[in-house]
Design an enzyme around this catalytic site. Structure first.
Site, PDB file in Angstrom:
ATOM      1  N   LEU A   1       0.811  -1.223   0.000  1.00 27.69           N
ATOM      2  CA  LEU A   1       0.000   0.000   0.000  1.00 27.69           C
ATOM      3  C   LEU A   1       0.845   1.273   0.000  1.00 27.69           C
ATOM      4  O   LEU A   1       1.959   1.290   0.512  1.00 27.69           O
ATOM      5  CB  LEU A   1      -0.924  -0.008   1.225  1.00 27.69           C
ATOM      6  CG  LEU A   1      -1.857  -1.214   1.320  1.00 27.69           C
ATOM      7  CD1 LEU A   1      -2.770  -1.078   2.542  1.00 27.69           C
ATOM      8  CD2 LEU A   1      -2.702  -1.393   0.062  1.00 27.69           C
ATOM      9  N   HIS A   2       0.269   2.322  -0.583  1.00 27.07           N
ATOM     10  CA  HIS A   2       0.904   3.647  -0.637  1.00 27.07           C
ATOM     11  C   HIS A   2      -0.199   4.695  -0.511  1.00 27.07           C
ATOM     12  O   HIS A   2      -1.378   4.345  -0.292  1.00 27.07           O
ATOM     13  CB  HIS A   2       1.702   3.790  -1.932  1.00 27.07           C
ATOM     14  CG  HIS A   2       0.936   3.415  -3.168  1.00 27.07           C
ATOM     15  ND1 HIS A   2      -0.175   4.102  -3.600  1.00 27.07           N
ATOM     16  CD2 HIS A   2       1.094   2.393  -4.049  1.00 27.07           C
ATOM     17  CE1 HIS A   2      -0.644   3.547  -4.703  1.00 27.07           C
ATOM     18  NE2 HIS A   2       0.098   2.496  -4.994  1.00 27.07           N
TER      19      HIS A   2
ATOM     20  N   GLY B   1      -1.834   6.333  -2.575  1.00 27.98           N
ATOM     21  CA  GLY B   1      -2.973   6.177  -3.491  1.00 27.98           C
ATOM     22  C   GLY B   1      -4.073   5.342  -2.853  1.00 27.98           C
ATOM     23  O   GLY B   1      -5.267   5.681  -2.915  1.00 27.98           O
ATOM     24  N   HIS B   2      -3.681   4.243  -2.211  1.00 25.97           N
ATOM     25  CA  HIS B   2      -4.674   3.391  -1.548  1.00 25.97           C
ATOM     26  C   HIS B   2      -5.334   4.142  -0.387  1.00 25.97           C
ATOM     27  O   HIS B   2      -6.531   3.979  -0.133  1.00 25.97           O
ATOM     28  CB  HIS B   2      -4.009   2.121  -1.011  1.00 25.97           C
ATOM     29  CG  HIS B   2      -3.389   1.257  -2.075  1.00 25.97           C
ATOM     30  ND1 HIS B   2      -2.032   1.227  -2.302  1.00 25.97           N
ATOM     31  CD2 HIS B   2      -3.936   0.405  -2.971  1.00 25.97           C
ATOM     32  CE1 HIS B   2      -1.769   0.387  -3.289  1.00 25.97           C
ATOM     33  NE2 HIS B   2      -2.902  -0.130  -3.725  1.00 25.97           N
TER      34      HIS B   2
ATOM     35  N   GLY C   1      -9.594   3.265  -7.946  1.00 26.31           N
ATOM     36  CA  GLY C   1      -8.764   4.347  -8.467  1.00 26.31           C
ATOM     37  C   GLY C   1      -8.982   4.581  -9.958  1.00 26.31           C
ATOM     38  O   GLY C   1      -9.111   3.624 -10.724  1.00 26.31           O
ATOM     39  N   GLU C   2      -8.984   5.853 -10.348  1.00 26.27           N
ATOM     40  CA  GLU C   2      -9.062   6.190 -11.782  1.00 26.27           C
ATOM     41  C   GLU C   2      -7.787   5.800 -12.513  1.00 26.27           C
ATOM     42  O   GLU C   2      -7.773   5.710 -13.734  1.00 26.27           O
ATOM     43  CB  GLU C   2      -9.300   7.702 -11.952  1.00 26.27           C
ATOM     44  CG  GLU C   2     -10.702   8.116 -11.577  1.00 26.27           C
ATOM     45  CD  GLU C   2     -10.937   9.605 -11.715  1.00 26.27           C
ATOM     46  OE1 GLU C   2      -9.988  10.356 -12.015  1.00 26.27           O
ATOM     47  OE2 GLU C   2     -12.094  10.019 -11.491  1.00 26.27           O
TER      48      GLU C   2
ATOM     49  N   ARG D   1       4.635  -0.789  -8.391  1.00 23.60           N
ATOM     50  CA  ARG D   1       5.694  -1.139  -9.362  1.00 23.60           C
ATOM     51  C   ARG D   1       6.832  -0.122  -9.370  1.00 23.60           C
ATOM     52  O   ARG D   1       7.926  -0.435  -9.838  1.00 23.60           O
ATOM     53  CB  ARG D   1       5.119  -1.178 -10.777  1.00 23.60           C
ATOM     54  CG  ARG D   1       4.118  -2.272 -10.948  1.00 23.60           C
ATOM     55  CD  ARG D   1       3.547  -2.224 -12.325  1.00 23.60           C
ATOM     56  NE  ARG D   1       2.543  -3.277 -12.451  1.00 23.60           N
ATOM     57  CZ  ARG D   1       2.127  -3.763 -13.585  1.00 23.60           C
ATOM     58  NH1 ARG D   1       2.621  -3.306 -14.707  1.00 23.60           N
ATOM     59  NH2 ARG D   1       1.221  -4.693 -13.622  1.00 23.60           N
TER      60      ARG D   1
HETATM   61  P1  AMP Z   1      -3.990  -2.526  -6.350  1.00 20.85           P
HETATM   62  O1  AMP Z   1      -3.654  -2.829  -4.920  1.00 20.85           O
HETATM   63  O2  AMP Z   1      -2.841  -2.077  -7.165  1.00 20.85           O
HETATM   64  O3  AMP Z   1      -4.824  -3.602  -6.972  1.00 20.85           O
HETATM   65  O4  AMP Z   1      -4.916  -1.248  -6.295  1.00 20.85           O
HETATM   66  C1  AMP Z   1      -6.035  -1.194  -5.450  1.00 20.85           C
HETATM   67  C2  AMP Z   1      -6.827   0.040  -5.744  1.00 20.85           C
HETATM   68  O5  AMP Z   1      -6.007   1.193  -5.535  1.00 20.85           O
HETATM   69  C3  AMP Z   1      -7.321   0.121  -7.192  1.00 20.85           C
HETATM   70  O6  AMP Z   1      -8.660   0.619  -7.183  1.00 20.85           O
HETATM   71  C4  AMP Z   1      -6.365   1.088  -7.820  1.00 20.85           C
HETATM   72  O7  AMP Z   1      -6.923   1.780  -8.920  1.00 20.85           O
HETATM   73  C5  AMP Z   1      -6.108   2.046  -6.663  1.00 20.85           C
HETATM   74  N1  AMP Z   1      -4.859   2.784  -6.859  1.00 20.85           N
HETATM   75  C6  AMP Z   1      -3.633   2.280  -7.150  1.00 20.85           C
HETATM   76  N2  AMP Z   1      -2.737   3.269  -7.322  1.00 20.85           N
HETATM   77  C7  AMP Z   1      -3.403   4.442  -7.122  1.00 20.85           C
HETATM   78  C8  AMP Z   1      -3.032   5.834  -7.158  1.00 20.85           C
HETATM   79  N3  AMP Z   1      -1.773   6.216  -7.423  1.00 20.85           N
HETATM   80  N4  AMP Z   1      -3.983   6.753  -6.895  1.00 20.85           N
HETATM   81  C9  AMP Z   1      -5.271   6.374  -6.618  1.00 20.85           C
HETATM   82  N5  AMP Z   1      -5.676   5.080  -6.570  1.00 20.85           N
HETATM   83  C10 AMP Z   1      -4.765   4.130  -6.821  1.00 20.85           C
END
Ligand code: AMP
Length: 282
Positions: free
Chosen positions: A33-34, A36-37, A147-148, A187
């Protein structure tokens, strides 16, 4: 913060919230997580009394077993971030819980899943739609945040919820970026320092496109300008460029007159980075 590792545990927790008349917001993630999450958590918290996050690295959305094995797992740091963000509970199931032996049922948006990025990663969006349906069925949230940044994924989920009459409001969350504009992603940490510095080119190319669309342009001129901007950075190779209707993701042509999604993917070494922008003509 409750930590639930089994389906009965999370169901009991949700039942206790429901007994108090509370609403539930869901944030599905694969961990690592970062910020964005965390923006998704905050968005869900604005629309629901309690937020539940899930951490599950979903095997059915990976085409390649090596990619799945390489996916970063940072459970302790993830839990600390979620706790600090005020999450009520985290659901961390095992693969066998989500895919019990003999599971054969899949969910697929047959058109949206099999275009654009879905052509490069066959089965990816089917895996996403299937796991999100399972999480929705286990938790039964009122709202769920996506996330968009993963724009095609967001549209797949919206369409699935609409088509299958799922009583869940989908909250789209704008992309959170590093200081130089690079979209945050698990990534990014796998980029070499030189590629990390060069990766700013994605958001720079999209900044140019947004201004061009606002002041009036055509699809072919826009595509030319994006290709030229990415080409200024020899470390990256433009793998995908899609200029499409922001809802149906159907390709458009000629002058841009309506809200348009511009999605790009650029390869740096063995890392593919994606970014997108929805631009609206003035
Ligand atoms: P993931 O853990 O990569 O499957 O992402 C989980 C959720 O976090 C998904 O809805 C992604 O679109 C969202 N997400 C990932 N990176 C970002 C970001 N930089 N900003 C906003 N949402 C994000």
């Amino acid at each position: 913060m409750e930590i639930c590792r089994s389906i009965p545990q999370i169901r009991a927790y949700v039942a206790s919230l429901r007994a108090e008349g509370k609403t539930v917001g869901l944030v599905p993630t694969m961990g690592a997580l970062h910020a964005g999450h965390i923006a998704l958590v905050k968005a869900a918290a604005r629309h629901a009394d309690n937020v539940i996050a899930t951490i599950f690295v979903n095997p059915t959305q990976f085409g390649d077993a090596a990619d799945l094995a390489k996916y970063p797992r940072t459970e302790d740091a993830d839990l600390a971030l979620l706790k600090a963000a005020g999450v009520a509970a985290v659901f961390m199931p095992q693969v066998d819980d989500i895919y019990p032996g003999g599971a054969e049922t899949i969910v697929e948006t047959t058109v949206l899943a099999n275009m654009l990025h879905g052509l490069v990663r066959p089965g990816h969006y089917r895996g996403v739609a299937t796991v999100v349906t399972k999480l929705f069925n286990i938790i039964g949230p009122d709202v769920a945040a996506f996330g968009e940044k993963d724009y095609q994924q967001l549209q797949v989920i919206r369409k699935m919820v609409r088509d299958l009459h799922m009583p869940i409001k989908i909250l789209p969350v704008p992309t959170i970026r590093e200081a130089d504009g690079l979209a945050m992603s698990s990534r990014n940490t796998r980029l070499t320092p030189a590629d990390r510095a060069a990766a700013v080119i994605l958001s720079q190319a999209l900044d140019v496109t947004e201004k061009a669309v606002q002041s009036g342009t055509t699809v072919s001129d826009l595509a030319k300008s994006i290709r030229a901007t990415i080409a200024t950075q020899p470390r990256g190779t433009l793998e995908g460029l899609d200029i499409v209707d922001d809802e149906t993701l159907a390709p458009i042509s000629g002058p841009i007159t309506d809200p348009t999604a511009i999605m790009i993917s650029v390869q740096f070494g063995d890392i593919l980075l994606i970014d997108q922008r929805v631009a609206t003509p003035r």
